[in-house]
Scaffold this motif. Structure first.
Motif, PDB file in Angstrom:
ATOM      1  N   SER A 173      31.146  68.894  37.312  1.00  0.00           N
ATOM      2  CA  SER A 173      32.093  68.561  36.252  1.00  0.00           C
ATOM      3  C   SER A 173      33.475  68.272  36.826  1.00  0.00           C
ATOM      4  O   SER A 173      33.845  68.785  37.884  1.00  0.00           O
ATOM      5  N   LEU A 174      34.195  67.451  36.102  1.00  0.00           N
ATOM      6  CA  LEU A 174      35.597  67.195  36.382  1.00  0.00           C
ATOM      7  C   LEU A 174      36.335  67.034  35.062  1.00  0.00           C
ATOM      8  O   LEU A 174      35.726  66.620  34.055  1.00  0.00           O
ATOM      9  N   ARG A 175      37.606  67.321  35.070  1.00  0.00           N
ATOM     10  CA  ARG A 175      38.435  67.109  33.886  1.00  0.00           C
ATOM     11  C   ARG A 175      39.619  66.237  34.269  1.00  0.00           C
ATOM     12  O   ARG A 175      40.405  66.604  35.148  1.00  0.00           O
ATOM     13  N   LEU A 176      39.725  65.108  33.611  1.00  0.00           N
ATOM     14  CA  LEU A 176      40.840  64.212  33.825  1.00  0.00           C
ATOM     15  C   LEU A 176      41.910  64.458  32.768  1.00  0.00           C
ATOM     16  O   LEU A 176      41.597  64.746  31.607  1.00  0.00           O
ATOM     17  N   SER A 177      43.160  64.317  33.187  1.00  0.00           N
ATOM     18  CA  SER A 177      44.283  64.439  32.263  1.00  0.00           C
ATOM     19  C   SER A 177      45.168  63.211  32.394  1.00  0.00           C
ATOM     20  O   SER A 177      45.286  62.630  33.475  1.00  0.00           O
ATOM     21  N   CYS A 178      45.789  62.857  31.294  1.00  0.00           N
ATOM     22  CA  CYS A 178      46.724  61.726  31.300  1.00  0.00           C
ATOM     23  C   CYS A 178      47.871  62.063  30.378  1.00  0.00           C
ATOM     24  O   CYS A 178      47.668  62.286  29.179  1.00  0.00           O
ATOM     25  N   ALA A 179      49.056  62.076  30.951  1.00  0.00           N
ATOM     26  CA  ALA A 179      50.255  62.384  30.177  1.00  0.00           C
ATOM     27  C   ALA A 179      51.068  61.115  29.985  1.00  0.00           C
ATOM     28  O   ALA A 179      51.384  60.418  30.954  1.00  0.00           O
ATOM     29  N   ALA A 180      51.391  60.833  28.730  1.00  0.00           N
ATOM     30  CA  ALA A 180      52.242  59.689  28.416  1.00  0.00           C
ATOM     31  C   ALA A 180      53.690  60.148  28.370  1.00  0.00           C
ATOM     32  O   ALA A 180      53.987  61.233  27.856  1.00  0.00           O
ATOM     33  N   SER A 216      26.613  55.287  27.745  1.00  0.00           N
ATOM     34  CA  SER A 216      26.235  55.893  29.021  1.00  0.00           C
ATOM     35  C   SER A 216      26.821  57.282  29.229  1.00  0.00           C
ATOM     36  O   SER A 216      26.351  58.022  30.108  1.00  0.00           O
ATOM     37  N   VAL A 217      27.826  57.663  28.441  1.00  0.00           N
ATOM     38  CA  VAL A 217      28.457  58.967  28.648  1.00  0.00           C
ATOM     39  C   VAL A 217      28.305  59.896  27.449  1.00  0.00           C
ATOM     40  O   VAL A 217      28.718  61.054  27.508  1.00  0.00           O
ATOM     41  N   LYS A 218      27.707  59.402  26.388  1.00  0.00           N
ATOM     42  CA  LYS A 218      27.539  60.236  25.190  1.00  0.00           C
ATOM     43  C   LYS A 218      26.738  61.489  25.533  1.00  0.00           C
ATOM     44  O   LYS A 218      25.717  61.426  26.215  1.00  0.00           O
ATOM     45  N   GLY A 219      27.238  62.612  25.060  1.00  0.00           N
ATOM     46  CA  GLY A 219      26.563  63.876  25.312  1.00  0.00           C
ATOM     47  C   GLY A 219      26.976  64.532  26.616  1.00  0.00           C
ATOM     48  O   GLY A 219      26.648  65.692  26.859  1.00  0.00           O
ATOM     49  N   ARG A 220      27.682  63.788  27.466  1.00  0.00           N
ATOM     50  CA  ARG A 220      28.113  64.350  28.754  1.00  0.00           C
ATOM     51  C   ARG A 220      29.636  64.449  28.856  1.00  0.00           C
ATOM     52  O   ARG A 220      30.161  65.380  29.463  1.00  0.00           O
ATOM     53  N   PHE A 221      30.330  63.485  28.281  1.00  0.00           N
ATOM     54  CA  PHE A 221      31.794  63.451  28.350  1.00  0.00           C
ATOM     55  C   PHE A 221      32.377  63.779  26.984  1.00  0.00           C
ATOM     56  O   PHE A 221      31.805  63.432  25.945  1.00  0.00           O
ATOM     57  N   THR A 222      33.542  64.419  27.017  1.00  0.00           N
ATOM     58  CA  THR A 222      34.260  64.734  25.784  1.00  0.00           C
ATOM     59  C   THR A 222      35.720  64.355  25.949  1.00  0.00           C
ATOM     60  O   THR A 222      36.372  64.799  26.897  1.00  0.00           O
ATOM     61  N   ILE A 223      36.218  63.558  25.024  1.00  0.00           N
ATOM     62  CA  ILE A 223      37.626  63.181  25.045  1.00  0.00           C
ATOM     63  C   ILE A 223      38.365  63.998  23.992  1.00  0.00           C
ATOM     64  O   ILE A 223      37.824  64.283  22.910  1.00  0.00           O
ATOM     65  N   SER A 224      39.583  64.394  24.328  1.00  0.00           N
ATOM     66  CA  SER A 224      40.412  65.141  23.400  1.00  0.00           C
ATOM     67  C   SER A 224      41.863  64.788  23.660  1.00  0.00           C
ATOM     68  O   SER A 224      42.187  64.172  24.688  1.00  0.00           O
ATOM     69  N   ARG A 225      42.736  65.174  22.757  1.00  0.00           N
ATOM     70  CA  ARG A 225      44.146  64.865  22.949  1.00  0.00           C
ATOM     71  C   ARG A 225      45.019  65.930  22.322  1.00  0.00           C
ATOM     72  O   ARG A 225      44.607  66.633  21.398  1.00  0.00           O
ATOM     73  N   ASP A 226      46.218  66.009  22.860  1.00  0.00           N
ATOM     74  CA  ASP A 226      47.256  66.889  22.333  1.00  0.00           C
ATOM     75  C   ASP A 226      48.401  65.974  21.926  1.00  0.00           C
ATOM     76  O   ASP A 226      49.151  65.501  22.770  1.00  0.00           O
ATOM     77  N   ASN A 227      48.523  65.731  20.646  1.00  0.00           N
ATOM     78  CA  ASN A 227      49.541  64.787  20.173  1.00  0.00           C
ATOM     79  C   ASN A 227      50.951  65.282  20.452  1.00  0.00           C
ATOM     80  O   ASN A 227      51.848  64.485  20.733  1.00  0.00           O
ATOM     81  N   ALA A 228      51.146  66.563  20.379  1.00  0.00           N
ATOM     82  CA  ALA A 228      52.482  67.115  20.613  1.00  0.00           C
ATOM     83  C   ALA A 228      52.934  66.870  22.048  1.00  0.00           C
ATOM     84  O   ALA A 228      54.131  66.706  22.312  1.00  0.00           O
ATOM     85  N   GLU A 229      51.965  66.849  22.971  1.00  0.00           N
ATOM     86  CA  GLU A 229      52.276  66.653  24.392  1.00  0.00           C
ATOM     87  C   GLU A 229      51.987  65.230  24.861  1.00  0.00           C
ATOM     88  O   GLU A 229      52.170  64.930  26.045  1.00  0.00           O
ATOM     89  N   ASN A 230      51.554  64.371  23.946  1.00  0.00           N
ATOM     90  CA  ASN A 230      51.198  62.980  24.309  1.00  0.00           C
ATOM     91  C   ASN A 230      50.236  62.955  25.492  1.00  0.00           C
ATOM     92  O   ASN A 230      50.409  62.178  26.444  1.00  0.00           O
ATOM     93  N   THR A 231      49.257  63.806  25.443  1.00  0.00           N
ATOM     94  CA  THR A 231      48.319  63.952  26.558  1.00  0.00           C
ATOM     95  C   THR A 231      46.887  63.754  26.071  1.00  0.00           C
ATOM     96  O   THR A 231      46.535  64.226  24.987  1.00  0.00           O
ATOM     97  N   VAL A 232      46.096  63.081  26.885  1.00  0.00           N
ATOM     98  CA  VAL A 232      44.682  62.907  26.589  1.00  0.00           C
ATOM     99  C   VAL A 232      43.872  63.470  27.747  1.00  0.00           C
ATOM    100  O   VAL A 232      44.296  63.405  28.904  1.00  0.00           O
ATOM    101  N   TYR A 233      42.737  64.039  27.422  1.00  0.00           N
ATOM    102  CA  TYR A 233      41.868  64.660  28.413  1.00  0.00           C
ATOM    103  C   TYR A 233      40.474  64.039  28.345  1.00  0.00           C
ATOM    104  O   TYR A 233      40.035  63.574  27.298  1.00  0.00           O
ATOM    105  N   LEU A 234      39.806  64.067  29.478  1.00  0.00           N
ATOM    106  CA  LEU A 234      38.407  63.651  29.521  1.00  0.00           C
ATOM    107  C   LEU A 234      37.636  64.710  30.301  1.00  0.00           C
ATOM    108  O   LEU A 234      37.799  64.826  31.513  1.00  0.00           O
ATOM    109  N   GLN A 235      36.840  65.481  29.591  1.00  0.00           N
ATOM    110  CA  GLN A 235      35.968  66.462  30.228  1.00  0.00           C
ATOM    111  C   GLN A 235      34.658  65.772  30.562  1.00  0.00           C
ATOM    112  O   GLN A 235      33.970  65.257  29.672  1.00  0.00           O
TER     113      GLN A 235
END
Length: 119
Positions: free
Chosen positions: A17-24, A62-81
């Motif tokens: 597993s890996l978790r990606l983060s992206c901050a705007a 191809s990623v359904k069931g394996r990857f999960t995207i989420s976001r924190d609107n207050a922090e303008n951040t999106v994650y990909l688990q």
């Protein structure tokens, strides 16, 4: 202008597993979509997953069931688990921020982060 800074890529064994983060740097428009795209060598960039400011998600088959995207609107951040990674997930992953005003769409991209999955 929106600057996107990605983190979390790396080298992982298949099944891991890996978790990606992206901050705007800021949110220009409250109604927007953030997402992750990827590009493997010799292939076109493709959508991996996206999430709207209202939390509606969309995934590539191809990623359904394996990857999960989420976001924190207050922090303008999106994650990909990313779980159960496969060698075919190897690519440069790019964060994307887009919004639409009337008929015009505006796109911003991060610099990309490498994900390498070995078997």
């Amino acid at each position: 202008q929106v600057h996107l800074v990605e983190s979390g890529g790396g080298l992982v064994q298949a099944g891991g597993s890996l978790r990606l983060s992206c901050a705007a740097s800021r949110s220009i428009f409250s109604t927007n979509t953030m997402g992750w795209y990827r590009q493997a060598p010799g292939k076109q960039r493709e959508l991996v997953a996206s999430i709207t400011s209202g939390s509606t998600t969309n995934y590539a088959d191809s990623v359904k069931g394996r990857f999960t995207i989420s976001r924190d609107n207050a922090e303008n951040t999106v994650y990909l688990q990313m779980n159960s990674l496969k060698p075919e997930d190897t690519a440069v992953y790019y964060c994307n921020y887009k919004y639409r005003i009337l008929l015009s769409e505006y796109d911003y991209w991060g610099q990309g982060t490498q994900v390498t999955v070995y078997s």
